[in-house]
Design a protein around this motif. Structure first.
Motif, mmCIF file in Angstrom:
data_model
loop_
_atom_site.group_PDB
_atom_site.id
_atom_site.type_symbol
_atom_site.label_atom_id
_atom_site.label_comp_id
_atom_site.label_asym_id
_atom_site.label_seq_id
_atom_site.Cartn_x
_atom_site.Cartn_y
_atom_site.Cartn_z
ATOM 1 N N GLY A 147 -1.291 15.410 -11.205
ATOM 2 C CA GLY A 147 -1.310 13.957 -11.110
ATOM 3 C C GLY A 147 -2.577 13.440 -10.455
ATOM 4 O O GLY A 147 -3.180 12.465 -10.915
ATOM 5 N N MET A 148 -3.011 14.100 -9.406
ATOM 6 C CA MET A 148 -4.180 13.643 -8.661
ATOM 7 C C MET A 148 -5.468 13.787 -9.471
ATOM 8 O O MET A 148 -6.382 12.967 -9.370
ATOM 9 C CB MET A 148 -4.294 14.423 -7.358
ATOM 10 C CG MET A 148 -3.164 14.153 -6.376
ATOM 11 S SD MET A 148 -3.219 12.489 -5.693
ATOM 12 C CE MET A 148 -4.510 12.707 -4.472
ATOM 13 N N ARG B 187 0.836 -1.202 0.000
ATOM 14 C CA ARG B 187 0.000 0.000 0.000
ATOM 15 C C ARG B 187 0.873 1.254 0.000
ATOM 16 O O ARG B 187 1.698 1.457 0.851
ATOM 17 C CB ARG B 187 -0.939 0.015 1.220
ATOM 18 C CG ARG B 187 -1.967 1.160 1.113
ATOM 19 C CD ARG B 187 -2.314 1.703 2.469
ATOM 20 N NE ARG B 187 -1.167 2.142 3.227
ATOM 21 C CZ ARG B 187 -0.504 3.262 3.006
ATOM 22 N NH1 ARG B 187 -0.851 4.083 2.012
ATOM 23 N NH2 ARG B 187 0.538 3.586 3.756
ATOM 24 N N ARG B 188 0.653 2.086 -0.984
ATOM 25 C CA ARG B 188 1.348 3.365 -1.112
ATOM 26 C C ARG B 188 0.330 4.402 -1.570
ATOM 27 O O ARG B 188 -0.687 4.073 -2.173
ATOM 28 C CB ARG B 188 2.488 3.297 -2.150
ATOM 29 C CG ARG B 188 3.607 2.346 -1.788
ATOM 30 C CD ARG B 188 4.462 2.894 -0.664
ATOM 31 N NE ARG B 188 5.636 2.074 -0.430
ATOM 32 C CZ ARG B 188 5.655 0.983 0.337
ATOM 33 N NH1 ARG B 188 4.548 0.573 0.925
ATOM 34 N NH2 ARG B 188 6.774 0.288 0.505
ATOM 35 N N MET B 189 0.602 5.653 -1.291
ATOM 36 C CA MET B 189 -0.261 6.715 -1.783
ATOM 37 C C MET B 189 0.086 6.985 -3.258
ATOM 38 O O MET B 189 1.199 7.394 -3.572
ATOM 39 C CB MET B 189 -0.084 7.985 -0.949
ATOM 40 C CG MET B 189 -0.557 7.841 0.487
ATOM 41 S SD MET B 189 -2.308 7.406 0.611
ATOM 42 C CE MET B 189 -2.550 7.628 2.381
ATOM 43 N N THR B 190 -0.867 6.715 -4.133
ATOM 44 C CA THR B 190 -0.670 6.896 -5.574
ATOM 45 C C THR B 190 -1.052 8.317 -5.957
ATOM 46 O O THR B 190 -2.142 8.779 -5.633
ATOM 47 C CB THR B 190 -1.532 5.887 -6.356
ATOM 48 O OG1 THR B 190 -1.142 4.564 -5.974
ATOM 49 C CG2 THR B 190 -1.355 6.066 -7.854
ATOM 50 N N ARG B 191 -0.167 9.007 -6.667
ATOM 51 C CA ARG B 191 -0.390 10.413 -7.008
ATOM 52 C C ARG B 191 -0.443 10.679 -8.509
ATOM 53 O O ARG B 191 -0.417 11.820 -8.936
ATOM 54 C CB ARG B 191 0.682 11.275 -6.342
ATOM 55 C CG ARG B 191 0.631 11.206 -4.809
ATOM 56 C CD ARG B 191 1.776 11.966 -4.172
ATOM 57 N NE ARG B 191 1.652 11.968 -2.724
ATOM 58 C CZ ARG B 191 2.069 10.987 -1.927
ATOM 59 N NH1 ARG B 191 2.644 9.917 -2.453
ATOM 60 N NH2 ARG B 191 1.914 11.049 -0.603
ATOM 61 N N GLY C 161 -7.689 4.660 -8.833
ATOM 62 C CA GLY C 161 -7.511 4.404 -10.259
ATOM 63 C C GLY C 161 -6.340 3.478 -10.511
ATOM 64 O O GLY C 161 -5.685 3.009 -9.568
ATOM 65 N N HIS C 162 -6.079 3.212 -11.770
ATOM 66 C CA HIS C 162 -4.915 2.415 -12.142
ATOM 67 C C HIS C 162 -3.676 3.307 -12.063
ATOM 68 O O HIS C 162 -3.663 4.401 -12.652
ATOM 69 C CB HIS C 162 -5.082 1.875 -13.567
ATOM 70 C CG HIS C 162 -6.231 0.923 -13.709
ATOM 71 N ND1 HIS C 162 -6.094 -0.446 -13.575
ATOM 72 C CD2 HIS C 162 -7.554 1.148 -13.958
ATOM 73 C CE1 HIS C 162 -7.271 -1.021 -13.745
ATOM 74 N NE2 HIS C 162 -8.171 -0.084 -13.986
ATOM 75 N N PRO C 163 -2.645 2.892 -11.344
ATOM 76 C CA PRO C 163 -1.456 3.733 -11.200
ATOM 77 C C PRO C 163 -0.848 4.120 -12.541
ATOM 78 O O PRO C 163 -0.744 3.301 -13.453
ATOM 79 C CB PRO C 163 -0.498 2.839 -10.399
ATOM 80 C CG PRO C 163 -1.393 1.885 -9.677
ATOM 81 C CD PRO C 163 -2.530 1.621 -10.627
ATOM 82 N N GLY C 164 -0.474 5.389 -12.644
ATOM 83 C CA GLY C 164 0.199 5.875 -13.841
ATOM 84 C C GLY C 164 1.689 5.970 -13.620
ATOM 85 O O GLY C 164 2.236 5.387 -12.673
ATOM 86 N N ASP C 165 2.349 6.736 -14.460
ATOM 87 C CA ASP C 165 3.789 6.933 -14.360
ATOM 88 C C ASP C 165 4.093 7.705 -13.081
ATOM 89 O O ASP C 165 3.640 8.849 -12.928
ATOM 90 C CB ASP C 165 4.286 7.706 -15.573
ATOM 91 C CG ASP C 165 5.784 7.932 -15.550
ATOM 92 O OD1 ASP C 165 6.450 7.450 -14.603
ATOM 93 O OD2 ASP C 165 6.289 8.603 -16.467
ATOM 94 N N PRO C 166 4.836 7.110 -12.128
ATOM 95 C CA PRO C 166 5.136 7.820 -10.880
ATOM 96 C C PRO C 166 5.821 9.167 -11.108
ATOM 97 O O PRO C 166 5.638 10.106 -10.339
ATOM 98 C CB PRO C 166 6.068 6.851 -10.136
ATOM 99 C CG PRO C 166 5.734 5.507 -10.702
ATOM 100 C CD PRO C 166 5.411 5.761 -12.148
ATOM 101 N N ALA C 167 6.579 9.266 -12.191
ATOM 102 C CA ALA C 167 7.294 10.504 -12.474
ATOM 103 C C ALA C 167 6.340 11.640 -12.840
ATOM 104 O O ALA C 167 6.707 12.815 -12.779
ATOM 105 C CB ALA C 167 8.302 10.294 -13.601
ATOM 106 N N ALA C 168 5.096 11.273 -13.226
ATOM 107 C CA ALA C 168 4.131 12.292 -13.623
ATOM 108 C C ALA C 168 3.444 12.932 -12.418
ATOM 109 O O ALA C 168 2.821 13.987 -12.546
ATOM 110 C CB ALA C 168 3.082 11.680 -14.549
#
Length: 226
Positions: free
Chosen positions: A79-80, A10-14, A182-189
């Motif tokens: 991102g959010m 579990r991580r906070m997806t941004r 949602g589905h995780p996107g590119d973390p760099a974004a």
């Protein structure tokens, strides 16, 4: 997925992809949320689910000046805002005051329905635990989620926008935050979380056996500390 793996992953997806989220997952997350522990089985929570582009856009317009005025969002907001689903968990204080005014809760001494007599606002605490179960359910399904606080000064506007309006007969649920899914996107974004800049404190440094300041010494097989 094993429970311990869910906890670790579990991580906070941004940042999110624009793939739709299966409605069945949202329903499963809400069902799991209502399994959270809650004082007196008061169940004083409510969840406003925003799962259409217009509803999600309306949330961000109420919450942020950049979205409301068509400005350029910062990296975190950009991102959010890509998340296709936002859940607003709300606490219902009145449900707790009413429950603890019941005869079977007399020993608690809270029959006066006075929120100031409570040691802490359990309505908010229990709703937060329900929110964690939503995060864990989403993680277990392989998707991403992020719980975040609402913008100070814009909470009342959000309540109005979502119809969370007090009346003469009832107190409206109060939003304690929001959850993007949602589905995780590119973390760099997306914006980097604090966990990327700060180390996780080992549990042995924050656990104390017996009293504060005692620290932690594990029991060995013969019952002695190690």
């Amino acid at each position: 997925m094993e429970f311990s793996e869910v906890v670790r992953r579990r991580r906070m997806t941004r940042s999110y992809r624009d793939d739709p989220v299966d409605p069945a997952l949202i329903e499963r997350a809400l069902e799991n949320a209502t399994r959270a522990p809650n004082a007196g089985f008061s169940q004083g929570w409510a969840f406003v689910v925003l799962d259409t582009p217009a509803a999600v856009r309306g949330f961000w317009q109420v919450q942020t000046e950049a979205a409301a005025e068509g400005g350029t969002p910062d990296r975190w907001l950009a991102g959010m805002m890509t998340a296709p689903v936002v859940i607003v968990p709300c606490s219902r204080r009145e449900a707790y005051l009413e429950r603890y005014a019941a005869p079977d809760k007399a020993r608690a001494g809270l029959q006066q329905r006075d929120a100031n007599r409570w040691a802490m606002p359990y309505w908010d605490l229990d709703t937060a635990m329900a929110s964690l179960l939503i995060l864990q359910t989403v993680t277990d399904a392989g998707l991403g989620a992020c719980f975040f606080g609402l913008v100070p000064g814009r909470v009342e506007a959000l309540k109005q926008h979502l119809g969370l309006i007090d009346t003469a007969d009832a107190e409206a649920p109060h939003p304690i935050g929001a959850i993007t899914i949602g589905h995780p996107g590119d973390p760099a974004a997306g914006a980097r979380g604090s966990a990327a800049r700060r180390p996780r404190v080992p549990w042995r440094q924050v656990a104390h056996r017996g009293r504060w300041g005692a620290g932690w010494a594990s029991h060995s097989a013969d019952g002695e500390g190690d």
